[in-house]
Design a protein around this motif. Sequence first.
Motif, mmCIF file in Angstrom:
data_model
loop_
_atom_site.group_PDB
_atom_site.id
_atom_site.type_symbol
_atom_site.label_atom_id
_atom_site.label_comp_id
_atom_site.label_asym_id
_atom_site.label_seq_id
_atom_site.Cartn_x
_atom_site.Cartn_y
_atom_site.Cartn_z
ATOM 1 N N HIS A 123 0.821 -1.185 -0.044
ATOM 2 C CA HIS A 123 0.073 -0.062 -0.036
ATOM 3 C C HIS A 123 0.787 1.201 -0.005
ATOM 4 N N PRO A 124 0.511 2.271 -0.853
ATOM 5 C CA PRO A 124 1.215 3.257 -0.954
ATOM 6 C C PRO A 124 1.384 4.068 0.259
ATOM 7 N N ALA A 128 5.177 5.013 1.643
ATOM 8 C CA ALA A 128 5.619 6.314 1.571
ATOM 9 C C ALA A 128 6.279 6.851 3.249
ATOM 10 N N THR A 152 8.075 -3.607 -1.782
ATOM 11 C CA THR A 152 6.728 -3.769 -2.563
ATOM 12 C C THR A 152 6.557 -5.064 -3.569
ATOM 13 N N VAL A 160 5.987 -0.707 -9.593
ATOM 14 C CA VAL A 160 5.636 0.361 -8.612
ATOM 15 C C VAL A 160 6.771 1.144 -9.141
ATOM 16 N N VAL A 162 8.496 5.121 -7.590
ATOM 17 C CA VAL A 162 8.596 6.040 -6.565
ATOM 18 C C VAL A 162 9.298 7.227 -6.930
ATOM 19 N N ASP A 194 -2.903 1.994 -7.266
ATOM 20 C CA ASP A 194 -2.738 2.908 -5.904
ATOM 21 C C ASP A 194 -1.851 3.651 -5.848
ATOM 22 N N TYR A 195 -2.080 4.877 -5.536
ATOM 23 C CA TYR A 195 -1.374 6.122 -5.476
ATOM 24 C C TYR A 195 -1.313 6.995 -4.203
ATOM 25 N N CYS A 196 -0.362 7.549 -3.750
ATOM 26 C CA CYS A 196 -0.428 8.628 -2.553
ATOM 27 C C CYS A 196 0.688 9.543 -2.831
ATOM 28 N N ILE A 211 4.047 7.862 -4.972
ATOM 29 C CA ILE A 211 3.964 6.316 -5.227
ATOM 30 C C ILE A 211 3.095 5.888 -6.030
ATOM 31 N N TRP A 212 3.111 5.183 -6.900
ATOM 32 C CA TRP A 212 2.122 4.377 -7.691
ATOM 33 C C TRP A 212 2.516 3.188 -7.635
ATOM 34 N N ILE A 213 1.454 2.246 -7.309
ATOM 35 C CA ILE A 213 1.793 0.853 -7.428
ATOM 36 C C ILE A 213 0.575 0.099 -8.165
#
Length: 218
Positions: A123-124, A128, A152, A160, A162, A194-196, A211-213
């Motif tokens: 999970h981003p 992070a 990850t 992923v 980063v 998933d992004y944050c 972060i993109w997963i």
Amino acid sequence: MGQKINPLGFRLGTTQSHHSLWFAQPKNYSESLQEDEKIRDCIKNYVQKNMRISSGVEGIARIKIQKRIDLIQVIIYMGFPKLLIEGKPRRIEELQMNVQKKLNCMNGKLNIAITRIANPYGHPNILAEFIAGQLKNRVSFRKAMKKAIELTEQAGTKGVQVQIAGRIDGKEIARVEWIREGRVPLQTIRAKIDYCSYTVRTIYGVLGIKIWIFVNEE
């Protein structure tokens, strides 16, 4: 000129759902939105103050809020729930009381539940927080990013990416550094991404972590 969009908002209704589920009249919408922010901030501050583990990770992946007429249901998705459940039910009751005090104008009942997620570093948000903790401890940004990607990959993700931006390593000129492993198809709507976006304050200034997963493809 690049046309950027938040990957989560881009996929709403397909692979992504809202983190807040409720309806409100237009005149009450802003008040309900501020209430959601207060709930999330209060929970994060409580966990940060009482349960931060040695690596600097709080362990909160996301917080979902569902509102009914007489009930507000808050679901906390955590990667390390033992930190919060050690004193259960005392700690959860204390958390509920803190949130209710913060929302002194709130009507109805508040209920907080905790759900454990299987692979925390998939999970981003948790990833992070891990990178932010490494940067605060003066670890090289490249080493921190590579370690995050290793964690990850162990979680079983397909790709992923980063990115860290700002005065990296205290350099006078801000720059952007990024690293990618695997596939990250940002323009494919059916791809669950998933992004944050996370902000970390260091002695050199503020750094931004994105972060993109790539989880899977539907």
